[in-house]
Design an enzyme around this catalytic site. Structure first.
Site, PDB file in Angstrom:
ATOM      1  CD  GLU A   1      -2.684  -0.905  -0.111  1.00 32.03           C
ATOM      2  OE1 GLU A   1      -3.197  -0.106  -0.792  1.00 32.03           O
ATOM      3  OE2 GLU A   1      -3.031  -2.273  -0.653  1.00 32.03           O
TER       4      GLU A   1
ATOM      5  CG  ASP B   1      -3.066  -2.732  -7.014  1.00 31.85           C
ATOM      6  OD1 ASP B   1      -3.868  -1.984  -6.678  1.00 31.85           O
ATOM      7  OD2 ASP B   1      -2.376  -3.424  -6.443  1.00 31.85           O
TER       8      ASP B   1
END
Length: 246
Positions: free
Chosen positions: A58, A152
């Site tokens: 992250e 993602d």
């Protein structure tokens, strides 16, 4: 925020863990209980190491966003992963591409580092702590690169589409692919009895639906379901159709 606890600030970003994470710790204890205290300690240590890797993933998103002048409000750890809640409006395609791909790159780099360390011990299998951590990071990186929006890979897919057809149509297409992927993942999870994967599939479906509705709201079409547009997505959450949050 009231259901999460602060782990401190790293790189000036508040890092928090959701209260439901206690259930994951409890699961780790119960699943290794028969092996005694040593097995319990090993299970907890491995779980914490994996979630530390998720935090690093992250931060890959968050620090890349910072390089474009975009701040991150917080990083939140959930039982199914992490969310980097990135501030700001819609990102241009190039910036979204770079921010989206940064997290998986961090995971793949960690996988390489842990495989290298595991090689020194002569055991690259998942039965060894370092080997298991290497495989976990490899799985995290590859899984997040799947073009299943809002993961993602789906963000990368949307960024590539946005450069040609604009953010609204790109989000609609990416969200449709994401929901189809969620159905496929859910079917596999149910057939194989993987409860956690089933929860991830449900999360992906509603996150993709929420992102599509949020894009419609932002770019002028009103959401199909007003109750869904507020749903949390994965890597970044940016107060728009782009994010988490991870």
């Amino acid at each position: 925020m009231q259901w999460s606890w602060s782990l401190g600030r790293l790189f000036g970003i508040d890092t928090r863990v959701h209260a439901s994470f206690v259930l994951v710790l409890l699961w780790a204890v119960l699943s290794s209980y028969d092996g005694g205290p040593a097995a319990i300690a090993y299970g907890l240590a491995f779980l914490l190491a994996v979630f530390a890797s998720v935090v690093a993933h992250e931060f890959g998103h968050a620090l890349t966003a910072r390089s474009f002048g975009i701040s991150t409000r917080q990083i939140l750890l959930l039982p199914i992963g992490g969310v980097a809640q990135i501030e700001g409006a819609h990102m241009p395609p190039r910036e979204e591409f770079m921010v989206a791909v940064a997290g998986p790159i961090v995971s793949l780099l960690l996988a390489g580092a842990f495989f290298g360390l595991a090689a020194l011990t002569g055991d690259l299998t998942p039965h060894h702590f370092l080997g298991a951590l290497a495989w976990a990071n490899l799985g995290l990186g590859v899984f997040n690169l799947l073009p299943a929006f809002p993961m993602d890979g789906g963000r990368v897919f949307r960024a590539l589409l946005s450069a040609r057809m604009g953010p609204l149509r790109a989000t609609e297409i990416a969200a449709t692919v994401g929901k189809l992927a969620a159905f496929g993942l859910g079917a596999y999870a149910i057939a194989s009895g993987r409860t956690m994967m089933t929860l991830v599939a449900i999360f992906l479906y509603f996150a993709a639906t929420g992102e599509a509705n949020l894009a419609a709201r932002r770019f002028g079409r009103g959401p199909a379901d007003p109750a869904l547009w507020r749903s949390m997505s994965g890597f970044p959450r940016r107060g728009g159709p782009d994010r988490r949050g991870r």
